[in-house]
Write an enzyme that holds these catalytic residues in place. Structure first.
Site, PDB file in Angstrom:
ATOM      1  N   GLY A  54      36.689 -34.597  37.590  1.00 25.95           N
ATOM      2  CA  GLY A  54      36.172 -34.204  38.891  1.00 25.95           C
ATOM      3  C   GLY A  54      34.858 -34.890  39.211  1.00 25.95           C
TER       4      GLY A  54
ATOM      5  N   GLU B 224      34.538 -40.363  29.217  1.00 17.00           N
ATOM      6  CA  GLU B 224      34.737 -39.099  28.510  1.00 17.00           C
ATOM      7  C   GLU B 224      35.902 -39.200  27.528  1.00 17.00           C
ATOM      8  OE1 GLU B 224      33.181 -35.940  31.920  1.00 17.00           O
ATOM      9  OE2 GLU B 224      35.288 -36.521  31.838  1.00 17.00           O
TER      10      GLU B 224
END
Length: 216
Positions: A94, A101
């Site tokens: 988001g 990540e």
């Protein structure tokens, strides 16, 4: 309520960091609180940040940061998630940092996800964040299907464009495989259950393990 839960689970995550560890930090609002908690606890650890915002927060908190290439394997990675379903699938990105990540999570021997109770869903669904090459993004997204660039979102630090897939997610693994095989897709926000060691969930002020339900 959910802000209180984020604070509780971030403190629980910070307590997992021990002296001497090499730790990956994801991004997002829960990780921001995690960094604050680590700044207070000050374990003698070394950190890798998956986003520029996390890097800035970690430096402000006095954490020792190094590039991932200098560490190689990490002992632990900590991150939040936009969705966590009953089968253990995650949707992340988001905040548009899902590529880095995923690299940080995959480099860790133990990847722990920290979420408030509103992030739990029976089954994950759209949108699924994407990072695509800046070369011919319309062609890439046409191959993906129901996908479009995220408006007014800057490129990633690595130059990729941020988009979202809005089609069905009936079979997450099949979709993940299809996105991985689509030329021009750098990375997607589907994280498979086998990547995740633990999910810590805050309900009110109580934090428990998603798989065991045991309070921490």
């Amino acid at each position: 309520m959910y802000e209180r839960e984020k604070a509780a689970v971030s403190r629980a995550g910070a307590r997992l960091v021990e002296s001497g560890m090499r730790v990956g930090l994801g991004s997002g609002s829960t990780v921001t609180l995690l960094v604050e908690a680590l700044g207070e606890l000050r374990p003698d650890a070394t950190y890798v940040a998956a986003s520029l915002s996390t890097e800035r927060a970690a430096r402000a908190a006095g954490l020792r940061l190094v590039p991932l290439d200098e560490l190689g394997e990490l002992d632990l990675a900590l991150d939040g998630s936009d969705q966590v379903d009953d089968a253990g699938w995650l949707v992340k990105g988001g905040g548009a940092a899902h590529t880095r990540e995923k690299i940080v999570a995959a480099a860790a021997r133990r990847f722990v996800v920290l979420v408030s109770s509103d992030k739990l869903v029976p089954r994950i669904g759209p949108p699924v964040p994407l990072e695509v090459l800046s070369f011919a993004p319309a062609v890439t997204l046409a191959r993906v299907g129901d996908a479009r660039l995220r408006p007014e979102t800057p490129p990633s630090p690595d130059g990729g464009l941020i988009a979202d897939y809005f089609g069905p997610v009936d079979d997450p693994r099949a979709l993940a495989d299809r996105l991985d095989a689509t030329p021009g897709v750098v990375a997607h926000g589907l994280f498979a259950p086998e990547l995740v060691a633990d999910v810590l969930v805050a309900r009110g002020d109580t934090v428990s393990g998603r798989r065991t339900g045991a309070p921490l």
